[in-house]
Design a protein around this motif. Structure first.
Motif, mmCIF file in Angstrom:
data_model
loop_
_atom_site.group_PDB
_atom_site.id
_atom_site.type_symbol
_atom_site.label_atom_id
_atom_site.label_comp_id
_atom_site.label_asym_id
_atom_site.label_seq_id
_atom_site.Cartn_x
_atom_site.Cartn_y
_atom_site.Cartn_z
ATOM 1 N N LEU A 6 -4.737 3.396 -4.161
ATOM 2 C CA LEU A 6 -3.935 2.132 -3.711
ATOM 3 C C LEU A 6 -4.197 1.907 -2.234
ATOM 4 O O LEU A 6 -4.310 0.762 -1.829
ATOM 5 C CB LEU A 6 -2.567 2.145 -4.076
ATOM 6 C CG LEU A 6 -2.521 1.948 -5.771
ATOM 7 C CD1 LEU A 6 -0.987 2.098 -5.861
ATOM 8 C CD2 LEU A 6 -2.889 0.941 -6.177
ATOM 9 N N LEU A 41 -7.330 4.569 -10.882
ATOM 10 C CA LEU A 41 -6.159 4.402 -9.857
ATOM 11 C C LEU A 41 -5.633 5.737 -9.712
ATOM 12 O O LEU A 41 -5.036 6.423 -10.591
ATOM 13 C CB LEU A 41 -5.251 3.413 -10.256
ATOM 14 C CG LEU A 41 -5.626 1.978 -10.365
ATOM 15 C CD1 LEU A 41 -4.701 1.086 -10.779
ATOM 16 C CD2 LEU A 41 -6.237 1.432 -9.108
ATOM 17 N N LEU A 73 1.614 -0.139 -5.017
ATOM 18 C CA LEU A 73 1.452 -1.441 -5.754
ATOM 19 C C LEU A 73 2.099 -2.505 -5.013
ATOM 20 O O LEU A 73 1.417 -3.778 -4.825
ATOM 21 C CB LEU A 73 1.916 -1.414 -6.979
ATOM 22 C CG LEU A 73 1.256 -0.622 -8.032
ATOM 23 C CD1 LEU A 73 1.678 -0.375 -9.188
ATOM 24 C CD2 LEU A 73 -0.206 -1.220 -8.398
#
Length: 352
Positions: A61, A259, A306
């Motif tokens: 991320l 991810l 996120l």
């Protein structure tokens, strides 16, 4: 079960989009050439910075956040370049305006797709919180409730987002936009189209990587061939080869996601699940407590990552929206906007 190797997506069906803008006609002045060189050197630097030194950084991320920061920076760079070359909107060819408005609305759409998927993934954090709450409780039913929450999380993560699944159409349209409009008798116009090409290549590439990451499908990846005549070509080709290659390797191994933070949480959940299902033996209590702590830490890393990515996608959305609105405002005030352009803008309005 390993997934079959997905063939690369060709995109030369509409012709060669990578032809150089013809130097014939009007030549660039030394000042314009210097501005273009500075822009392309900056773009090359951004591409090199984005190229992960470790394959495990694809796709973290933090890397995705950096990729979105690169898009924001590059789109701001093109705005600065337009101001520096003193090319007012009134001097733009109508085809350039059409291309810009068409691309911008498609990018706004794809930002909405990515935001919806990030939000969906973040909703899974609630299930993990329920898992941790139940595992840390003294209730006799703690394992039953925890197992139910784990099942809910697994089902949620495995579910598909229809918006992401259907974004290939937008990506294909963006690829078609790489075909540069012809520029006649305008050195500034040629400079703008060449610079815009670099912006579009980076943007299309990053969007395809995000789409592949969020969908878990290598079919969303695009392989763009950039002519070596561009100063940033080698940096881009290296980046694309490393990132696309690693994503294909991961997905071909049967992994559900590329991810990294999500994969880390999934690994701990899989480790914990048999203990939750069968109960924890006395000899496993310490390992069990350590696994709970690991889950808590990595779930938090996922949630925070996120959140940060959401802010970058929102920032990119705002850059696109303000740029589009500014162009339309200048066109209206200068009387250079046609009814067809205005109608196209109304039809392409983005509701968020």
């Amino acid at each position: 079960m390993s997934r079959p190797q997905v063939p690369h997506r060709p995109f030369f069906h509409f012709g060669n989009p990578f032809r150089m803008i013809s130097p014939k006609g009007s030549q660039m002045t030394p000042n314009l050439s210097a501005l273009l060189n500075t822009f392309e050197e900056t773009l090359a630097g951004r591409l090199r910075k984005l190229n992960p030194k470790d394959k495990n950084d694809v796709l973290s991320l933090s890397w995705m956040k950096l990729a979105m920061e690169s898009l924001c920076g590059t789109h701001n760079d093109i705005k600065t370049l337009i101001a520096e070359i003193d090319l007012p909107v009134s001097a733009w060819d109508e085809k350039w305006i059409d291309v810009y408005l068409d691309i911008s609305v498609k990018l706004l759409d794809i930002c909405i797709v990515f935001s919806s998927e990030i939000s969906r993934l973040n909703q899974g954090h609630l299930f993990l919180q329920f898992v941790l709450h139940n595992l840390n409780s003294a209730s006799s039913k703690q394992f039953i409730r925890a197992r139910s929450s784990v099942d809910d999380w697994k089902n949620h993560i495995a579910s598909k987002n229809p918006r992401v699944e259907n974004c290939s159409t937008i990506l294909d349209k963006l690829v078609e936009s790489l075909d540069l409009p012809k520029v006649k008798n305008s050195a500034k116009g040629k400079l703008l189209m060449r610079a815009m090409y670099g912006v579009k290549v980076l943007t299309v590439s990053v969007c395809s990587v995000f789409a592949a990451a969020f969908s878990g499908s290598a079919s969303k990846l695009l392989d763009l061939n950039v002519a070596e005549t561009y100063m940033w070509a080698q940096a881009f080709n290296d980046l694309q080869s490393n990132v696309n290659g690693e994503i294909r390797n991961v997905l071909s191994s049967g992994s559900v996601t590329v991810l990294k933070e999500l994969e880390a949480v999934d690994g701990i959940v899989k480790h914990l699940y048999p203990m939750i299902q069968d109960g924890v033996a006395l000899a496993e209590e310490e390992a069990f407590k350590n696994s709970i702590s690991d889950l808590e830490r990595k779930a938090q890393n996922l949630s925070e990552g996120l959140d940060l990515l959401t802010k970058e996608v929102d920032g990119f959305f705002q850059i696109l929206l303000t740029g589009r609105d500014a162009l339309l405002s200048k066109l209206r005030s200068g009387g250079a906007v046609s009814d067809r352009m205005l109608m196209g803008n109304v039809e392409g309005q983005v509701v968020r």
